[in-house]
Scaffold this active site. Structure first.
Site, PDB file in Angstrom:
ATOM      1  N   PHE A 132       0.870  -1.225  -0.019  1.00 43.76           N
ATOM      2  CA  PHE A 132      -0.174   0.034   0.049  1.00 43.76           C
ATOM      3  C   PHE A 132       0.887   1.481   0.049  1.00 43.76           C
ATOM      4  CE2 PHE A 132      -2.832   3.004   2.006  1.00 43.76           C
ATOM      5  CZ  PHE A 132      -4.060   3.131   1.532  1.00 43.76           C
ATOM      6  N   ASP A 202       1.603  -5.355   8.571  1.00 40.63           N
ATOM      7  CA  ASP A 202       0.354  -4.435   8.463  1.00 40.63           C
ATOM      8  C   ASP A 202      -0.732  -5.630   8.448  1.00 40.63           C
ATOM      9  OD1 ASP A 202      -1.694  -3.043   7.744  1.00 40.63           O
ATOM     10  OD2 ASP A 202      -0.219  -1.377   6.868  1.00 40.63           O
ATOM     11  N   TYR A 227     -11.081   0.869  10.358  1.00 39.96           N
ATOM     12  CA  TYR A 227     -12.462   1.244   9.637  1.00 39.96           C
ATOM     13  C   TYR A 227     -12.743   0.225   8.661  1.00 39.96           C
ATOM     14  CZ  TYR A 227      -8.924   3.641   6.869  1.00 39.96           C
ATOM     15  OH  TYR A 227      -7.662   3.950   6.143  1.00 39.96           O
ATOM     16  N   LYS A 228     -11.705  -0.970   8.206  1.00 43.07           N
ATOM     17  CA  LYS A 228     -12.304  -1.826   7.260  1.00 43.07           C
ATOM     18  C   LYS A 228     -12.835  -3.010   7.954  1.00 43.07           C
ATOM     19  CE  LYS A 228      -8.069  -0.153   4.558  1.00 43.07           C
ATOM     20  NZ  LYS A 228      -6.819  -0.302   4.574  1.00 43.07           N
ATOM     21  N   ARG A 393     -12.311  -4.283  -7.247  1.00 47.67           N
ATOM     22  CA  ARG A 393     -12.127  -5.013  -6.062  1.00 47.67           C
ATOM     23  C   ARG A 393     -13.705  -5.232  -5.273  1.00 47.67           C
ATOM     24  NH1 ARG A 393      -8.366  -2.413  -1.745  1.00 47.67           N
ATOM     25  NH2 ARG A 393     -10.223  -0.915  -1.459  1.00 47.67           N
TER      26      ARG A 393
END
Ligand code: PLP
Length: 434
Positions: A132, A202, A227-228, A393
């Site tokens: 990322f 991560d 928040y995912k 996605r």
């Protein structure tokens, strides 16, 4: 499950699903088929009342007394201890603080300076070019500040051979945000340790999506996102974990007052808190922490039903159903699977690319799907690199998605392509957030 399931077969599978009752813990608009829990988890029903109560009573009436009366000051550790149960960490080893990016800065700086003190000559941080971007930018800045070198690998299969005696820290995201490629944390941690390196993991796309076992893997440091898959709400605070064998010797470079052992002594001399407490920085965001706790509680409510292992198992069945349907589309259109097909190599997400007449239409196809209530997202690729195509996605969140949703989503997908709905001018304008 090789063949395409009929709608009534899907409804029957959903009836037999032991996790099905947990869907009612979430608020989803009717007609919404939500595949973006990998980017913004859906709203738990409990969150609204919790936040309204916190605002009106705790903040509104009890005011500053609530730091003690309602334990606000302990919330980073209380919620951290709940997240620990989802990622195989022990109690008081993991704390909620800051964002994933900031936590990554803290642990990478800490790991690198520790290694520089103990293993002179090691100056390399190893990660993937496909990590990322925030992780890469943070690593670039830490390396610059510490006089280290960042090495970016193009191929996940090359990590093992790249672990030479110059590598100080191996920093990986367990599940790749584009492809959903899943690393074997235990194996790579073992190889890194044999080579004399520390590991940072991560867990942005792992926590709440897959079983993670930080202690059993003997990982060194980990960070993750609120928040995912943890459903903590937009911009929810993140978490940071340090293996207890390292925690007391790890130095947080951002020494805010809440990392002090006695913040309310207000002394100029700095003494870090014991353990993970020293990785807090400033005052925790209480409203956001309360929302995060509701999301984590919703996931923990699956513990009695098999927990993360069962959640993963259901996710794999849903993903397999989606892949089978995509293969069907692949024959008629240039839709192809970018994620690994083998479930043990894949996180909780299916990524697709488009070829042939659909090349370059990914963003519009996704917008047309969203207009039909099938919400996924788009990550642009690099037109100069064949191995980095545009990607659609589809995150798989097993607590809210059903087999019938996958069935219906595939139907919508076919309609969007059959009728070329994506060509509409409505779907061409690229928004700030894709
Ligand atoms: C989502 C994500 C982040 C987000 O970081 P923030 O600081 O919360 O913006 C970081 N790293 C990875 C791998 C991610 O998937």
């Amino acid at each position: 499950m090789e063949s395409i399931l009929t709608r009534s077969q899907c409804l029957e599978l959903d009836r037999q699903d032991t996790l099905a009752p947990l869907r009612s813990f979430f608020n989803l608009p009717s007609g919404e088929i939500y595949f973006n829990g990998n980017s913004l988890g859906p709203l738990p029903r409990a969150t609204t009342d919790r936040l309204l109560g916190l605002i009106s009573q705790e903040w509104g009436v009890d005011l500053i007394r609530s730091w003690n009366k309602f334990g606000w000051i302990d919330m980073p550790q209380v919620v951290g201890n709940k997240i620990a149960r989802l990622v195989g960490a022990g109690q008081n080893e993991l704390i909620v603080a800051d964002s994933t990016s900031v936590n990554l800065y803290k642990v990478l700086y800490s790991a690198l300076t520790r290694q520089q003190g103990m293993r002179k000559g090691r100056h390399v941080v190893l990660t993937e070019a496909d990590n990322f971007p925030s992780d890469i930018y943070i690593a670039q800045s830490v390396c610059q500040d510490c006089g280290a070198e960042l090495r970016l690998l193009d191929d996940p299969d090359r990590i093992e051979s790249a672990l030479d005696d110059q590598v100080s820290v191996l920093m990986l995201t367990q599940v790749n945000y584009r492809s959903a490629y899943l690393h074997d944390m235990q194996r790579l941690t073992g190889l890194a340790h044999e080579a004399g390196a520390l590991t940072i993991w991560d867990l942005a796309h792992s926590a709440g999506a897959l079983p993670v076992n930080l202690l059993e893997s003997n990982a060194d440091y980990a960070v993750g996102c609120g928040y995912k898959f943890l459903c903590g709400g937009p911009g929810a605070p993140a978490f940071v974990w340090i293996n207890p064998r390292l925690a007391d010797q790890s130095r947080n470079p951002l020494r805010g007052w809440l990392s002090h052992t006695e913040p309310f002594r207000f002394t100029a001399s700095y003494i870090p808190a014991q353990g993970i407490g020293s990785f807090q920085c400033g005052t925790p965001p209480i409203l956001a922490l309360a929302a995060l706790e509701c999301g984590v509680d919703a996931l923990l409510s699956a513990e009695a039903l098999g927990g993360m292992e069962r959640i993963k198992q259901k996710g794999q069945l849903l993903a397999e159903q989606l892949i089978n349907g995509i293969k069907d589309l692949e024959m008629d259109y240039g839709v192809s699977l970018v994620s690994p097909e083998a479930p043990q190599k894949r996180g909780s997400q299916i990524s697709l690319s488009l070829d042939g007449p659909l090349t370059g239409a990914g963003y519009s196809v996704m917008q047309a799907l969203i207009a039909r209530g099938v919400t996924g997202d788009f990550r642009s690729g690099d037109s100069k690199r064949n191995d980095r195509p545009d990607i659609l996605r589809f995150g798989i969140t097993p607590l809210t998605l059903r087999h019938v949703d996958i069935h219906d989503a595939l139907g919508h997908f076919r309609q969007v392509l059959d009728k070329e709905e994506w060509r509409s001018t409505l779907y061409q304008k690229i928004e700030k957030v894709t």
